[in-house]
Design a protein around this motif. Structure first.
Motif, PDB file in Angstrom:
ATOM      1  N   SER A   1       0.638  -1.428  -0.064  1.00 25.36           N
ATOM      2  CA  SER A   1       0.010  -0.049   0.227  1.00 25.36           C
ATOM      3  C   SER A   1       0.860   1.131  -0.010  1.00 25.36           C
ATOM      4  O   SER A   1       2.104   1.307   0.329  1.00 25.36           O
TER       5      SER A   1
ATOM      6  N   TYR B   1      -1.432   8.337   0.502  1.00 28.34           N
ATOM      7  CA  TYR B   1      -1.609   9.603  -0.363  1.00 28.34           C
ATOM      8  C   TYR B   1      -2.477  10.430   0.322  1.00 28.34           C
ATOM      9  O   TYR B   1      -3.399  10.238   1.294  1.00 28.34           O
TER      10      TYR B   1
ATOM     11  N   TYR C   1      -0.624  11.905  -7.515  1.00 30.45           N
ATOM     12  CA  TYR C   1      -1.329  11.862  -6.124  1.00 30.45           C
ATOM     13  C   TYR C   1      -0.032  12.309  -5.297  1.00 30.45           C
ATOM     14  O   TYR C   1       1.088  12.237  -5.470  1.00 30.45           O
TER      15      TYR C   1
ATOM     16  N   ARG D   1      -5.526   9.208   2.496  1.00 29.10           N
ATOM     17  CA  ARG D   1      -6.280   8.095   1.825  1.00 29.10           C
ATOM     18  C   ARG D   1      -5.121   6.896   1.469  1.00 29.10           C
ATOM     19  O   ARG D   1      -3.976   7.057   1.670  1.00 29.10           O
ATOM     20  N   THR D   2      -5.283   5.717   0.944  1.00 27.16           N
ATOM     21  CA  THR D   2      -4.316   4.851   0.552  1.00 27.16           C
ATOM     22  C   THR D   2      -4.617   3.939  -0.592  1.00 27.16           C
ATOM     23  O   THR D   2      -5.620   3.768  -1.215  1.00 27.16           O
ATOM     24  N   MET D   3      -3.573   4.070  -1.330  1.00 30.30           N
ATOM     25  CA  MET D   3      -3.618   3.358  -2.514  1.00 30.30           C
ATOM     26  C   MET D   3      -2.864   1.800  -2.358  1.00 30.30           C
ATOM     27  O   MET D   3      -2.251   1.614  -1.637  1.00 30.30           O
ATOM     28  N   TYR D   4      -3.783   1.001  -3.062  1.00 30.38           N
ATOM     29  CA  TYR D   4      -3.436  -0.531  -2.950  1.00 30.38           C
ATOM     30  C   TYR D   4      -2.819  -1.071  -4.163  1.00 30.38           C
ATOM     31  O   TYR D   4      -3.464  -0.920  -5.306  1.00 30.38           O
TER      32      TYR D   4
ATOM     33  N   THR E   1     -10.273   2.533  -9.973  1.00 25.94           N
ATOM     34  CA  THR E   1      -9.248   1.123 -10.158  1.00 25.94           C
ATOM     35  C   THR E   1      -8.813   1.295 -11.371  1.00 25.94           C
ATOM     36  O   THR E   1      -9.326   1.439 -12.339  1.00 25.94           O
TER      37      THR E   1
ATOM     38  N   THR F   1      -7.417   2.919  -5.839  1.00 21.45           N
ATOM     39  CA  THR F   1      -7.446   4.106  -4.942  1.00 21.45           C
ATOM     40  C   THR F   1      -8.687   4.321  -4.538  1.00 21.45           C
ATOM     41  O   THR F   1      -9.653   3.582  -4.665  1.00 21.45           O
ATOM     42  N   ARG F   2      -9.193   5.324  -3.748  1.00 22.33           N
ATOM     43  CA  ARG F   2     -10.332   5.308  -3.072  1.00 22.33           C
ATOM     44  C   ARG F   2     -11.552   5.454  -4.133  1.00 22.33           C
ATOM     45  O   ARG F   2     -12.475   4.840  -3.738  1.00 22.33           O
TER      46      ARG F   2
ATOM     47  N   ILE G   1      -4.300  -1.618  -9.545  1.00 22.76           N
ATOM     48  CA  ILE G   1      -4.047  -0.602  -8.345  1.00 22.76           C
ATOM     49  C   ILE G   1      -5.491   0.158  -8.052  1.00 22.76           C
ATOM     50  O   ILE G   1      -6.180   0.516  -9.059  1.00 22.76           O
TER      51      ILE G   1
END
Length: 96
Positions: free
Chosen positions: A7, A10, A76, A29-32, A44, A40-41, A38
Motif C-alpha cells: 500500500s 496519499y 497523487y 487515503r491509501t492506494m493498494y 481502479t 485508490t479511493r 491498482i
C-alpha cells in the motif's frame, strides 16, 4: 477476493469555502497494489491501463506519485518514499 501486496498512503487536499472563511481539509487515503490492478479511493486501474509509475520529489517532505495510464496521467500527493510500491508494481506488471 485477492489480498493486496503493498500500500501507499496519499493525500487529497481540498479547499472549503464557508462564507468569508477558507478552510483547507487534508484527507489521508491509501492506494493498494493487487496482483493485477491498482486501487485508490475512487478509481481502479487494471495493469493493462497503467503504462508506468513515476515519482517527483517536491519541497522538504512531499512529492507526487504519477500513474501514467491510457486515460492520462493521475497525480497523487505523497509524503512517504514510494520506492517499494513502484518496484512491486514493476515486478507484478511484468508477471501479468
Amino acid at each position: 477476493m485477492m489480498s493486496w501486496i503493498v500500500s501507499q498512503p496519499y493525500f487529497k487536499i481540498e479547499r472549503e469555502l464557508n462564507g468569508l472563511e477558507q478552510k483547507i481539509v487534508v484527507q489521508c487515503r491509501t492506494m493498494y497494489l493487487y496482483p493485477d490492478k491498482i486501487v485508490t479511493r475512487f478509481r481502479t486501474f487494471s495493469f493493462d491501463e497503467v503504462f508506468d509509475i513515476s515519482y517527483r520529489h517536491i519541497g522538504d517532505k512531499e512529492g507526487f506519485l504519477y500513474l501514467h495510464t491510457n486515460q492520462g496521467v493521475y497525480p497523487y500527493i505523497i509524503k512517504d518514499n514510494p520506492e517499494n510500491f513502484i518496484h512491486s508494481f514493476n515486478v507484478h506488471k511484468n508477471k501479468w
